[in-house]
Design a protein around this motif. Sequence first.
Motif, mmCIF file in Angstrom:
data_model
loop_
_atom_site.group_PDB
_atom_site.id
_atom_site.type_symbol
_atom_site.label_atom_id
_atom_site.label_comp_id
_atom_site.label_asym_id
_atom_site.label_seq_id
_atom_site.Cartn_x
_atom_site.Cartn_y
_atom_site.Cartn_z
ATOM 1 N N GLN A 1 -12.340 20.070 81.892
ATOM 2 C CA GLN A 1 -11.514 20.844 82.820
ATOM 3 C C GLN A 1 -12.175 20.951 84.187
ATOM 4 O OE1 GLN A 1 -10.893 24.479 80.661
ATOM 5 N NE2 GLN A 1 -8.835 23.848 80.043
ATOM 6 N N SER A 2 -13.491 21.115 84.214
ATOM 7 C CA SER A 2 -14.210 21.195 85.486
ATOM 8 C C SER A 2 -14.063 19.900 86.268
ATOM 9 C CB SER A 2 -15.696 21.473 85.253
ATOM 10 O OG SER A 2 -15.865 22.691 84.586
ATOM 11 N N LEU A 3 -14.184 18.763 85.592
ATOM 12 C CA LEU A 3 -14.041 17.477 86.266
ATOM 13 C C LEU A 3 -12.628 17.273 86.792
ATOM 14 C CD1 LEU A 3 -16.165 15.158 83.955
ATOM 15 C CD2 LEU A 3 -16.715 15.910 86.269
ATOM 16 N N VAL A 4 -11.639 17.702 86.033
ATOM 17 C CA VAL A 4 -10.251 17.580 86.479
ATOM 18 C C VAL A 4 -10.021 18.445 87.718
ATOM 19 C CG1 VAL A 4 -7.844 18.086 85.864
ATOM 20 C CG2 VAL A 4 -9.338 16.933 84.225
ATOM 21 N N VAL A 5 -10.561 19.659 87.711
ATOM 22 C CA VAL A 5 -10.425 20.544 88.871
ATOM 23 C C VAL A 5 -11.114 19.938 90.091
ATOM 24 C CG1 VAL A 5 -11.089 22.800 89.815
ATOM 25 C CG2 VAL A 5 -10.108 22.644 87.537
ATOM 26 N N ILE B 1 -12.972 10.104 89.115
ATOM 27 C CA ILE B 1 -13.472 11.282 88.382
ATOM 28 C C ILE B 1 -12.413 11.781 87.409
ATOM 29 C CG2 ILE B 1 -14.214 13.687 88.640
ATOM 30 C CD1 ILE B 1 -15.454 12.803 91.364
ATOM 31 N N LEU B 2 -11.157 11.779 87.831
ATOM 32 C CA LEU B 2 -10.067 12.190 86.949
ATOM 33 C C LEU B 2 -9.980 11.273 85.733
ATOM 34 C CD1 LEU B 2 -7.592 14.018 86.471
ATOM 35 C CD2 LEU B 2 -6.271 12.399 87.803
ATOM 36 N N TYR B 3 -10.043 9.968 85.949
ATOM 37 C CA TYR B 3 -10.011 9.022 84.830
ATOM 38 C C TYR B 3 -11.228 9.212 83.922
ATOM 39 C CZ TYR B 3 -6.340 6.618 87.456
ATOM 40 O OH TYR B 3 -5.185 6.308 88.138
ATOM 41 N N TYR B 4 -12.372 9.475 84.523
ATOM 42 C CA TYR B 4 -13.579 9.709 83.729
ATOM 43 C C TYR B 4 -13.400 10.939 82.836
ATOM 44 C CZ TYR B 4 -18.441 10.408 82.475
ATOM 45 O OH TYR B 4 -19.601 10.582 81.767
ATOM 46 N N ALA B 5 -12.830 11.994 83.395
ATOM 47 C CA ALA B 5 -12.583 13.205 82.605
ATOM 48 C C ALA B 5 -11.620 12.917 81.457
ATOM 49 C CB ALA B 5 -12.033 14.311 83.505
ATOM 50 N N LEU B 6 -10.583 12.146 81.726
ATOM 51 C CA LEU B 6 -9.631 11.794 80.671
ATOM 52 C C LEU B 6 -10.270 10.909 79.609
ATOM 53 C CD1 LEU B 6 -6.453 11.023 82.834
ATOM 54 C CD2 LEU B 6 -6.860 13.041 81.415
ATOM 55 N N GLN C 1 -15.266 2.174 79.233
ATOM 56 C CA GLN C 1 -14.874 3.418 79.893
ATOM 57 C C GLN C 1 -15.996 3.940 80.801
ATOM 58 O OE1 GLN C 1 -11.514 4.723 78.979
ATOM 59 N NE2 GLN C 1 -11.541 2.662 78.158
ATOM 60 N N SER C 2 -16.851 3.029 81.279
ATOM 61 C CA SER C 2 -17.954 3.434 82.154
ATOM 62 C C SER C 2 -17.417 3.827 83.531
ATOM 63 C CB SER C 2 -18.962 2.300 82.304
ATOM 64 O OG SER C 2 -18.381 1.224 83.009
ATOM 65 N N PHE C 3 -18.235 4.569 84.274
ATOM 66 C CA PHE C 3 -17.818 5.008 85.607
ATOM 67 C C PHE C 3 -17.510 3.823 86.509
ATOM 68 C CE2 PHE C 3 -18.326 6.751 89.864
ATOM 69 C CZ PHE C 3 -17.580 7.910 89.773
ATOM 70 N N SER C 4 -18.328 2.771 86.419
ATOM 71 C CA SER C 4 -18.097 1.612 87.286
ATOM 72 C C SER C 4 -16.786 0.908 86.942
ATOM 73 C CB SER C 4 -19.271 0.635 87.214
ATOM 74 O OG SER C 4 -19.423 0.135 85.906
ATOM 75 N N GLU C 5 -16.453 0.822 85.683
ATOM 76 C CA GLU C 5 -15.186 0.201 85.280
ATOM 77 C C GLU C 5 -14.002 1.072 85.712
ATOM 78 O OE1 GLU C 5 -13.386 -3.175 83.392
ATOM 79 O OE2 GLU C 5 -15.443 -2.761 83.966
ATOM 80 N N LEU C 6 -14.172 2.385 85.603
ATOM 81 C CA LEU C 6 -13.120 3.297 86.045
ATOM 82 C C LEU C 6 -12.956 3.265 87.561
ATOM 83 C CD1 LEU C 6 -14.016 6.224 83.656
ATOM 84 C CD2 LEU C 6 -11.995 4.761 83.491
ATOM 85 N N LEU C 7 -14.060 3.099 88.274
ATOM 86 C CA LEU C 7 -14.001 2.962 89.737
ATOM 87 C C LEU C 7 -13.262 1.683 90.117
ATOM 88 C CD1 LEU C 7 -14.835 4.026 92.537
ATOM 89 C CD2 LEU C 7 -16.971 2.743 92.270
ATOM 90 N N TYR C 8 -13.547 0.597 89.408
ATOM 91 C CA TYR C 8 -12.843 -0.670 89.641
ATOM 92 C C TYR C 8 -11.344 -0.490 89.403
ATOM 93 C CZ TYR C 8 -10.859 -5.199 88.407
ATOM 94 O OH TYR C 8 -10.037 -6.283 88.316
ATOM 95 N N PHE C 9 -10.985 0.135 88.287
ATOM 96 C CA PHE C 9 -9.577 0.343 87.978
ATOM 97 C C PHE C 9 -8.918 1.221 89.040
ATOM 98 C CE2 PHE C 9 -6.289 3.074 86.111
ATOM 99 C CZ PHE C 9 -5.355 2.106 85.786
ATOM 100 N N SER C 10 -9.599 2.290 89.443
ATOM 101 C CA SER C 10 -9.067 3.194 90.451
ATOM 102 C C SER C 10 -8.861 2.470 91.781
ATOM 103 C CB SER C 10 -10.018 4.383 90.634
ATOM 104 O OG SER C 10 -9.524 5.282 91.593
ATOM 105 N N GLY C 11 -9.831 1.681 92.193
ATOM 106 C CA GLY C 11 -9.722 0.945 93.453
ATOM 107 C C GLY C 11 -8.600 -0.070 93.444
ATOM 108 N N THR C 12 -8.485 -0.828 92.362
ATOM 109 C CA THR C 12 -7.416 -1.832 92.315
ATOM 110 C C THR C 12 -6.044 -1.176 92.197
ATOM 111 O OG1 THR C 12 -7.657 -2.111 89.914
ATOM 112 C CG2 THR C 12 -8.860 -3.652 91.341
#
Length: 132
Positions: free
Chosen positions: A3-7, A52-57, A76-87
């Motif tokens: 919840q903290s990460l989502v906020v 960050i939202l994807y990481y929290a999920l 589900q690593s941060f770098s993979e989530l960052l790649y997905f978020s950017g694209t």
Amino acid sequence: MTQSLVVIATIIILTNLYYFFANKYYRQSYFSTALFFKLFFVLIGVTLGFTILYYALSIQETILVYEGHSGEAADQSFSELLYFSGTTLLSVGYGDIVPVGSARFFALIQAAIGLLLPTAYFLKALGHNSNH
């Protein structure tokens, strides 16, 4: 923790969107360096906020899978989530990784923001130029 990460993610995204649409004037002509950098940093902020939202999920469920017949869960690593978020923000995705579950809704919102922010940038730049 989730919840903290989502906020935090929501605050980052909304702050960047508010910052972009705040009524400020620039003294440049058609191309405003200040407005360009504003858009650039807002896009970076929105990308990080959604990461960050994807990481929290991803703490609670698998949110990304590799496209193809296997449907294998993506890293589900941060770098993979960052790649997905950017694209997702910059090109509405490549299709190599697809969201599943609750991430699908947020990916749609992020893709819409990625399409609308540059449009708003150009309209703001043109509108500012016509006022002079």
